[in-house]
Design an enzyme around this catalytic site. Structure first.
Site, mmCIF file in Angstrom:
data_model
loop_
_atom_site.group_PDB
_atom_site.id
_atom_site.type_symbol
_atom_site.label_atom_id
_atom_site.label_comp_id
_atom_site.label_asym_id
_atom_site.label_seq_id
_atom_site.Cartn_x
_atom_site.Cartn_y
_atom_site.Cartn_z
ATOM 1 N N LYS A 134 4.974 -0.129 13.117
ATOM 2 C CA LYS A 134 4.405 0.569 11.960
ATOM 3 C C LYS A 134 3.641 1.831 12.378
ATOM 4 O O LYS A 134 3.732 2.856 11.701
ATOM 5 C CB LYS A 134 3.507 -0.392 11.179
ATOM 6 N N ILE A 153 0.835 -1.218 0.000
ATOM 7 C CA ILE A 153 0.000 0.000 0.000
ATOM 8 C C ILE A 153 0.862 1.258 0.000
ATOM 9 O O ILE A 153 1.732 1.402 0.859
ATOM 10 C CB ILE A 153 -0.878 0.086 1.267
ATOM 11 N N ASP A 196 4.906 -5.814 15.733
ATOM 12 C CA ASP A 196 5.066 -5.386 14.343
ATOM 13 C C ASP A 196 4.133 -4.204 14.036
ATOM 14 O O ASP A 196 4.564 -3.185 13.476
ATOM 15 C CB ASP A 196 4.767 -6.581 13.420
ATOM 16 N N GLU A 242 6.454 -12.691 10.616
ATOM 17 C CA GLU A 242 7.808 -12.334 11.033
ATOM 18 C C GLU A 242 8.561 -13.611 11.427
ATOM 19 O O GLU A 242 7.944 -14.637 11.726
ATOM 20 C CB GLU A 242 7.751 -11.398 12.246
HETATM 21 N N1 HSE Z 1 4.684 -9.825 9.446
HETATM 22 C C1 HSE Z 1 4.226 -8.657 8.773
HETATM 23 C C2 HSE Z 1 2.725 -8.743 8.590
HETATM 24 C C3 HSE Z 1 4.934 -8.558 7.452
HETATM 25 O O1 HSE Z 1 2.172 -9.823 8.789
HETATM 26 O O2 HSE Z 1 2.081 -7.757 8.281
HETATM 27 C C4 HSE Z 1 4.771 -7.264 6.770
HETATM 28 O O3 HSE Z 1 5.326 -6.201 7.484
#
Ligand code: HSE
Length: 416
Positions: free
Chosen positions: A200, A131, A196, A185
Site C-alpha cells: 500500500k 477511505i 500488505d 489476507e
Molecule cells: N488484510 C488487509 C488489512 C485487508 O488488514 O488491512 C485490506 O487491504
C-alpha cells in the site's frame, strides 16, 4: 445502459455485488445512467447463490460482450488478475481493482495500457479500504509538493495490537478474530510481517512521487517483535506502538519508504486510531497536514471503494481519468532505511530511576551536539522525540549499554 463484471466472488467481490443490488437506484443516479451486472467470474460453483445466472468461469465471455464497460477485479494475487486486466484494458474496458499486490507490482504497466487504450485503471480500494485516499492524493492535493505520507495501512495488525492491549487477547486469538471478520489476507504473514502495508505504501509513494516504487525496494518489518511490555511502556510515555507505513522525501531528493513499528505520541491523531481503522497523514507544502481515516478492511467498506470507482469509470467512459506514474527504469531514487533520521523510543528490561535515566540521556545528547532535545523517561523506557541520524542512535545505544543500561528494544518515534 452500461454493464459491468466482477472478477472473484470472495469477501470483497460478493460485497460489491450485494452493495450494487442494495443501493442500485442511488448508484445508477450517481453514474448518470442505468447499470447492469453482466457477469461474475469465479472458478468455484455457487449453485444456491441468488446471482447464480451471472456466473462464468471464462474471461472470454466478458471480453467478447460489447456492452461491458467496466470490470471490477476482486480476486487478489498477481496472476491471473494481471493478464485478465491487461486484456480488458487492451479492449478499451476500464478496470477497477481492490488488489494492492497487483498495483504495487504491476501498476505502471496497467496504467500505461489504460492510457494508450483511452480507458481507466482505478484502484481506490487498494489502499485504506473505505477511505478515499487515491483520488484525493492525485486530484484534490495535486497542487502540493508532497513531503511525506505516514499511515496505519493494515487493519488486521492494528486490530491485533489493539485487542492485545485493551482486551489482553493473545496474538493468535486476535488474529483469528480478524480473520473471522474478513479483515485478514489469505496468508496471515502478509498482514503480520508488513507485506500488505508495504504494497500500500508503494502505491501511495508511486502516486505522490510519480515513479513506480516496487515492494522489494521498501524496508519492511512487521509486528512479530512487539511485546505487551513495549506497548505498556509506550502508553506510560503518552504514546502508542503502531505499524506505520511511510514515505518521506529526503533533502538530497531521494525518497525513503518503509514499514515498521513506531512509537506514535498521543498528540498525533494516528496514535488514537484503533481497531480495523486506518489513517493516512499526508504532508504537503500548501496543506501542512491532512488526515484521512476510516475502516481499512472488511467486505462492505472495501466494496464501497470498488463501487465508487465503477461509478467513476462509467461516468468517464472513453476519457483517461486515472492517475499516472512511470517505471523509472531504476530504483536509485529510493534511499535505504539507514538514511532515516528519527526520534527514539527505547525500552529496558530493568527498572531505573526515571530522573537519572532521562538525565543520563539528556547529558549524553548535549555532549554530542543535541542540547535542546526534551528527553522524557519512565522507570523502564525513554523517549527522544527529535531526529537523530543512524550513527548517533547507534552510539547512544552503545553508551547506554556501556553504562549498565542495555536496551531491550528500541523503535523509531514519530514526530507529534
Ligand atoms: N488484510 C488487509 C488489512 C485487508 O488488514 O488491512 C485490506 O487491504
Amino acid at each position: 445502459m452500461k454493464k459491468f463484471a466482477v472478477l472473484g466472488f470472495g469477501t470483497v467481490g460478493s460485497g460489491v455485488v450485494e452493495l450494487f443490488y442494495k443501493n442500485r437506484a442511488k448508484i445508477e443516479q450517481k453514474a448518470g445512467e442505468p447499470l447492469e451486472l453482466g457477469y461474475i467470474l469465479d472458478l468455484r460453483d455457487f449453485p444456491d447463490s441468488p446471482f447464480a445466472d451471472k456466473f462464468t468461469k471464462n474471461i472470454d465471455d466478458i471480453l467478447s460482450d460489447p456492452e461491458i464497460t467496466v470490470v471490477a477485479e476482486c480476486m487478489g494475487g498477481v496472476e491471473p488478475a494481471f493478464s485478465y486486466l491487461m486484456r480488458c484494458l487492451e479492449n478499451g474496458i476500464s478496470t477497477v481493482t481492490s488488489n494492492k499486490e497487483l498495483i504495487a507490482k504491476k501498476g505502471a504497466e496497467l496504467l500505461a495500457a489504460a492510457k494508450s487504450h483511452s480507458c481507466n485503471c482505478f484502484f481506490e480500494a487498494s489502499v485504506g479500504g473505505a477511505i478515499p485516499i487515491i483520488r484525493p492524493l492525485h486530484r484534490c492535493l495535486a497542487a502540493n509538493e508532497i513531503s511525506a505520507i505516514y499511515g496505519i495501512l493494515n487493519g488486521t495488525t492494528n486490530y491485533i495490537l489493539n485487542k492485545m492491549l485493551t482486551d489482553g487477547m493473545s496474538f493468535e486469538d486476535a488474529l483469528a478474530k480478524a480473520q473471522k471478520h474478513g479483515y485478514a489476507e489469505r496468508e496471515p504473514s502478509a498482514d503480520v510481517d508488513g507485506h500488505d502495508a508495504c504494497r500500500k505504501i508503494c502505491i501511495l509513494a508511486s502516486l505522490a512521487f510519480g515513479k513506480h516504487v516496487y515492494p522489494e525496494s521498501v524496508y519492511t518489518k512487521g509486528i512479530r517483535e512487539i511485546s505487551l511490555d513495549d506497548a505498556a511502556a509506550a502508553h506510560e510515555l503518552d504514546g502508542a506502538i503502531k505499524l506505520i507505513a511511510f514515505v518521506k522525501q529526503l533533502e538530497d531528493g531521494r525518497i525513503l519508504p518503509a514499514v515498521l513499528p513506531m512509537y506514535v505520541p498521543h498528540e498525533n491523531m494516528i496514535s488514537r486510531v484503533d481497531g480495523v481503522f486506518n489513517c493516512v497523514e499526508v504532508c504537503g507544502d500548501a496543506i501542512d497536514r491532512a488526515y484521512f481515516c476510516g475502516r481499512g478492511a472488511g467486505k462492505f467498506p472495501t466494496a464501497s471503494a470498488v463501487m465508487g470507482d465503477v461509478i467513476e469509470a462509467v461516468k468517464h467512459h472513453k476519457t483517461v481519468f486515472s492517475q499516472d506514474w512511470v517505471d523509472a527504469g531504476t530504483q536509485d531514487f529510493i534511499a535505504g532505511i539507514d538514511a532515516l533520521n528519527c526520534g527514539m523510543f527505547i525500552r529496558f528490561d530493568a527498572k531505573y530511576d526515571s530522573a537519572k535515566l532521562s538525565s543520563f540521556v539528556s547529558e549524553y545528547l548535549a555532549a554530542h551536539g543535541h542540547s535542546d532535545i526534551p528527553v522524557t523517561a519512565s522507570a523502564n523506557a525513554c523517549l527522544i522525540p527529535e531526529p537523530l541520524a543512524k550513527a548517533e542512535r547507534d552510539a547512544l545505544l552503545d553508551a547506554l549499554n556501556a553504562n549498565g543500561m542495555p536496551a531491550a528494544h528500541w523503535m523509531p518515534a514519530m514526530e507529534a
